[in-house]
Design a protein around this motif. Sequence first.
Motif, PDB file in Angstrom:
ATOM      1  N   PHE A   1      56.752  27.399 -26.519  1.00  0.00           N
ATOM      2  CA  PHE A   1      57.512  26.655 -27.512  1.00  0.00           C
ATOM      3  C   PHE A   1      59.008  26.719 -27.211  1.00  0.00           C
ATOM      4  N   PHE A   2      59.513  27.925 -27.076  1.00  0.00           N
ATOM      5  CA  PHE A   2      60.957  28.068 -26.903  1.00  0.00           C
ATOM      6  C   PHE A   2      61.413  27.705 -25.498  1.00  0.00           C
ATOM      7  N   SER A   3      60.605  28.020 -24.493  1.00  0.00           N
ATOM      8  CA  SER A   3      61.060  27.717 -23.133  1.00  0.00           C
ATOM      9  C   SER A   3      61.093  26.215 -22.872  1.00  0.00           C
ATOM     10  N   THR A   4      60.249  25.492 -23.591  1.00  0.00           N
ATOM     11  CA  THR A   4      60.281  24.039 -23.444  1.00  0.00           C
ATOM     12  C   THR A   4      61.599  23.466 -23.973  1.00  0.00           C
ATOM     13  N   LEU A   5      62.141  24.127 -24.975  1.00  0.00           N
ATOM     14  CA  LEU A   5      63.419  23.668 -25.525  1.00  0.00           C
ATOM     15  C   LEU A   5      64.620  24.261 -24.806  1.00  0.00           C
ATOM     16  N   ALA A   6      64.372  25.256 -23.993  1.00  0.00           N
ATOM     17  CA  ALA A   6      65.466  25.971 -23.329  1.00  0.00           C
ATOM     18  C   ALA A   6      65.848  25.307 -22.019  1.00  0.00           C
ATOM     19  N   ASN A   7      66.268  24.082 -22.114  1.00  0.00           N
ATOM     20  CA  ASN A   7      66.613  23.313 -20.928  1.00  0.00           C
ATOM     21  C   ASN A   7      67.541  22.156 -21.315  1.00  0.00           C
ATOM     22  N   PRO A   8      68.674  22.048 -20.655  1.00  0.00           N
ATOM     23  CA  PRO A   8      69.678  21.056 -21.038  1.00  0.00           C
ATOM     24  C   PRO A   8      69.169  19.618 -20.940  1.00  0.00           C
ATOM     25  N   THR A   9      68.386  19.340 -19.931  1.00  0.00           N
ATOM     26  CA  THR A   9      67.859  17.985 -19.795  1.00  0.00           C
ATOM     27  C   THR A   9      66.953  17.652 -20.966  1.00  0.00           C
ATOM     28  N   ARG A  10      66.058  18.574 -21.273  1.00  0.00           N
ATOM     29  CA  ARG A  10      65.128  18.304 -22.371  1.00  0.00           C
ATOM     30  C   ARG A  10      65.847  18.247 -23.718  1.00  0.00           C
ATOM     31  N   LEU A  11      66.866  19.064 -23.893  1.00  0.00           N
ATOM     32  CA  LEU A  11      67.637  18.987 -25.136  1.00  0.00           C
ATOM     33  C   LEU A  11      68.374  17.657 -25.236  1.00  0.00           C
ATOM     34  N   ALA A  12      68.852  17.171 -24.105  1.00  0.00           N
ATOM     35  CA  ALA A  12      69.521  15.867 -24.101  1.00  0.00           C
ATOM     36  C   ALA A  12      68.543  14.768 -24.478  1.00  0.00           C
ATOM     37  N   ILE A  13      67.331  14.863 -23.972  1.00  0.00           N
ATOM     38  CA  ILE A  13      66.294  13.894 -24.321  1.00  0.00           C
ATOM     39  C   ILE A  13      66.001  13.952 -25.822  1.00  0.00           C
ATOM     40  N   VAL A  14      65.857  15.159 -26.341  1.00  0.00           N
ATOM     41  CA  VAL A  14      65.594  15.337 -27.774  1.00  0.00           C
ATOM     42  C   VAL A  14      66.702  14.687 -28.602  1.00  0.00           C
ATOM     43  N   GLU A  15      67.935  14.950 -28.226  1.00  0.00           N
ATOM     44  CA  GLU A  15      69.058  14.371 -28.955  1.00  0.00           C
ATOM     45  C   GLU A  15      69.013  12.844 -28.922  1.00  0.00           C
ATOM     46  N   LEU A  16      68.691  12.333 -27.751  1.00  0.00           N
ATOM     47  CA  LEU A  16      68.642  10.876 -27.594  1.00  0.00           C
ATOM     48  C   LEU A  16      67.539  10.272 -28.450  1.00  0.00           C
ATOM     49  N   LEU A  17      66.378  10.900 -28.437  1.00  0.00           N
ATOM     50  CA  LEU A  17      65.237  10.377 -29.192  1.00  0.00           C
ATOM     51  C   LEU A  17      65.397  10.566 -30.697  1.00  0.00           C
ATOM     52  N   ARG A  18      66.358  11.381 -31.062  1.00  0.00           N
ATOM     53  CA  ARG A  18      66.654  11.568 -32.477  1.00  0.00           C
ATOM     54  C   ARG A  18      67.097  10.248 -33.097  1.00  0.00           C
ATOM     55  N   ASP A  19      67.763   9.435 -32.311  1.00  0.00           N
ATOM     56  CA  ASP A  19      68.253   8.151 -32.807  1.00  0.00           C
ATOM     57  C   ASP A  19      67.153   7.092 -32.834  1.00  0.00           C
ATOM     58  N   SER A  20      66.448   6.978 -31.721  1.00  0.00           N
ATOM     59  CA  SER A  20      65.377   5.967 -31.668  1.00  0.00           C
ATOM     60  C   SER A  20      64.476   6.233 -30.475  1.00  0.00           C
ATOM     61  N   PRO A  21      63.243   5.682 -30.557  1.00  0.00           N
ATOM     62  CA  PRO A  21      62.337   5.816 -29.421  1.00  0.00           C
ATOM     63  C   PRO A  21      62.909   5.093 -28.208  1.00  0.00           C
ATOM     64  N   ARG A  22      62.550   5.589 -27.032  1.00  0.00           N
ATOM     65  CA  ARG A  22      63.059   5.004 -25.790  1.00  0.00           C
ATOM     66  C   ARG A  22      61.979   5.074 -24.721  1.00  0.00           C
ATOM     67  N   ASN A  23      62.074   4.161 -23.759  1.00  0.00           N
ATOM     68  CA  ASN A  23      61.167   4.288 -22.620  1.00  0.00           C
ATOM     69  C   ASN A  23      61.835   5.098 -21.514  1.00  0.00           C
ATOM     70  N   VAL A  24      61.055   5.448 -20.514  1.00  0.00           N
ATOM     71  CA  VAL A  24      61.497   6.380 -19.481  1.00  0.00           C
ATOM     72  C   VAL A  24      62.730   5.873 -18.730  1.00  0.00           C
ATOM     73  N   THR A  25      62.677   4.622 -18.347  1.00  0.00           N
ATOM     74  CA  THR A  25      63.788   4.048 -17.588  1.00  0.00           C
ATOM     75  C   THR A  25      65.088   4.065 -18.395  1.00  0.00           C
ATOM     76  N   GLU A  26      64.982   3.659 -19.648  1.00  0.00           N
ATOM     77  CA  GLU A  26      66.137   3.716 -20.546  1.00  0.00           C
ATOM     78  C   GLU A  26      66.728   5.118 -20.600  1.00  0.00           C
ATOM     79  N   ILE A  27      65.866   6.101 -20.808  1.00  0.00           N
ATOM     80  CA  ILE A  27      66.335   7.487 -20.928  1.00  0.00           C
ATOM     81  C   ILE A  27      67.058   7.915 -19.660  1.00  0.00           C
TER      82      ILE A  27
END
Lengths: 124, 124
Positions: free
Chosen positions: A12-38
């Motif tokens: 659980f925690f190690s999945t969140l312990a990564n800057p790339t994944r946290l950036a993705i989480v932040e981005l998806l907080r606003d709206s869903p996105r596809n892979v290319t967009e992200i």
Amino acid sequence: MKQSLSETCYKFFSTLANPTRLAIVELLRDSPRNVTEISQILNQEQSMISHNLQRLDECRFIFSEQRKKKRFYSLNKETMEPLLKLFTYHSEKYCPTGGKCLNKNNLQKRKLREASDPLYLAHQ
Amino acid sequence: MKQSLSETCYKFFSTLANPTRLAIVELLRDSPRNVTEISQILNQEQSMISHNLQRLDECRFIFSEQRKKKRFYSLNKETMEPLLKLFTYHSEKYCPTGGKCLNKNNLQKRKLREASDPLYLAHQ
DNA sequence: TTTTCATATGATTAATATTTCATATGATGG
DNA sequence: CCATCATATGAAATATTAATCATATGAAAA
């Protein structure tokens, strides 16, 4: 037979312990996105984003849905919103200047920390 | 100047993304302990426990207090209890068998996963 | 049914984090 | 203050994790 707390909890925690994944989480907080967009928004390789989306998906921090050629990822807000709120509360109370939770040995040196990182810029 | 969310957030989660530190957290959930006690109970080197206690302390997940020759560490329950509850809720809802949040590539291979680990035994 | 856009996968390389070991520092009772 | 118990520190060695690159698979429009 119940799962070991330490093992699942670690995942659980190690999945969140990564800057790339946290950036993705932040981005998806606003709206869903596809892979290319992200990958375009975060300015990272498509395959790198894809690998990291899978890690988030395995823990069900995100959900995915195929729409035509594209696959859209969305945030599991039920979990992530309270989690991020808890983090924010804790960090504001216990790490007000950042100095308490951060020291020179723990600065992130990865790509997403660099000036090109939209999150880095957004939250200065 | 506000701290970058991604950086502080990364520190928050990466501090918890470690089996040794999670074992310490679990142990301190019951009662405060000094360093020697912790290292004996978890059957790990004193210096290793000490290093990991410092990481937890930097993020204020634990507090410490000197009592005579010994230094006692206690859990920051204000943060940690809701956080662990949130994890438990999520994992029970989204990873009921462990299969959703765990796959063969993500098994922990470190010492604390082994049979000598009290947490591992306690939560089977 | 083939081409193109879109995403996933796997193996290698690169980056980071953790443990260990030796030793230093701290606290306190004698 | 000296001995000793207790904890912390730093650097080197290990172990783990992430990014990259090349390529495979998938979906759908032409």
